[in-house]
Write an enzyme that holds these catalytic residues in place. Structure first.
Site, PDB file in Angstrom:
ATOM      1  N   LYS A  40       0.394  -1.234   0.412  1.00  7.50           N
ATOM      2  CA  LYS A  40       0.071  -0.006   0.050  1.00  7.50           C
ATOM      3  C   LYS A  40       0.721   0.948   0.020  1.00  7.50           C
ATOM      4  CE  LYS A  40      -3.533   3.062   0.243  1.00  7.50           C
ATOM      5  NZ  LYS A  40      -3.248   3.861  -0.012  1.00  7.50           N
ATOM      6  N   ASP A  90       1.384   5.156  -0.241  1.00  5.75           N
ATOM      7  CA  ASP A  90       0.561   6.497   0.194  1.00  5.75           C
ATOM      8  C   ASP A  90       0.570   7.319  -0.928  1.00  5.75           C
ATOM      9  OD1 ASP A  90      -0.140   8.512   2.307  1.00  5.75           O
ATOM     10  OD2 ASP A  90       1.469   9.184   3.994  1.00  5.75           O
ATOM     11  N   GLU A 144       3.205   2.234   3.279  1.00  4.01           N
ATOM     12  CA  GLU A 144       2.080   2.172   3.794  1.00  4.01           C
ATOM     13  C   GLU A 144       1.722   0.597   4.612  1.00  4.01           C
ATOM     14  OE1 GLU A 144      -1.962   5.103   3.806  1.00  4.01           O
ATOM     15  OE2 GLU A 144      -1.277   4.862   2.325  1.00  4.01           O
TER      16      GLU A 144
END
Length: 210
Positions: free
Chosen positions: A40, A42, A170
């Protein structure tokens, strides 16, 4: 007006802009087979729509960021399809190759941003949302043909999460094999946050402020 309200009547084969599928928060990544895991990053969630009207880049809030990220729009316009709808994250990376949210907020972000694509909802008018995630990713890879897309892994979720944290990402998003693309929060997509990621601190500060 929500993204759901912006969709074409009954959506059908000719997809407009749909409300994105969102992962459900989880405290730990799933283990064992039956999942794919993605780092994931950012950045800013983007639904890239190309049709006869050109290319538009919509955020999860329904804002058109096409003019903000012109090079992403240009890249989508050069794909070998007449139309498409791609889900991904617009990111700007630092010198270590890690996406940093502050960089994508800068005035020069449009020149440096790339789309880290992770799902293909429609190529050439064909609605793929009810096809399994692994098939959509296969077709996305074929469409991009070596261009930048998001990496995904079939290893145990805990291993992928640990490596994502080491890199400073993230966190990770884990998706159940066979899962369809559904608008809104999905129990088959799970998000586990890196507790040391800047975005976690930022969100905590925002929650405190409210």
């Amino acid at each position: 007006m929500s993204l759901r309200e912006r969709t074409y009547p009954r959506l059908g084969i000719r997809l407009g802009i749909v409300e994105p599928c969102l992962p459900s928060p989880a405290k730990a990544p799933p283990s064992g087979p039956g999942w794919v895991h993605e780092f994931k990053h950012d950045g800013i969630r983007i639904l890239a729509r190309r049709d006869g009207a050109g290319v538009r880049l919509f955020t999860s809030a329904g804002d058109d960021f096409s003019s903000r990220f012109p090079f992403i729009a240009m890249a989508v316009s050069k794909l070998p399809v007449r139309s498409c709808l791609i889900d991904g994250e617009a990111i700007v990376c630092d010198e270590n190759g890690v996406a940093v949210f502050e960089l994508i907020c800068r005035d020069d972000a449009g020149e440096r941003a790339v789309l880290s694509a992770f799902d293909l909802l429609e190529p050439d008018g064909k609605d793929l949302r009810r096809r399994p995630i692994e098939k959509r990713k296969e077709l996305l890879a074929q469409l991009l043909n070596g261009r930048k897309s998001i990496s995904f892994f079939g290893e145990d979720g805990e291993i992928v999460f640990r490596e994502a944290c080491k890199l400073g990402c993230e966190g990770i998003v884990s998706k159940r094999l066979g899962s369809i693309y559904r608008s809104g929060r999905s129990p088959l997509w799970l998000k586990v946050k890196n507790p040391n990621a800047p975005t976690v601190k930022r969100e905590a500060e925002e929650d405190w402020g409210r």
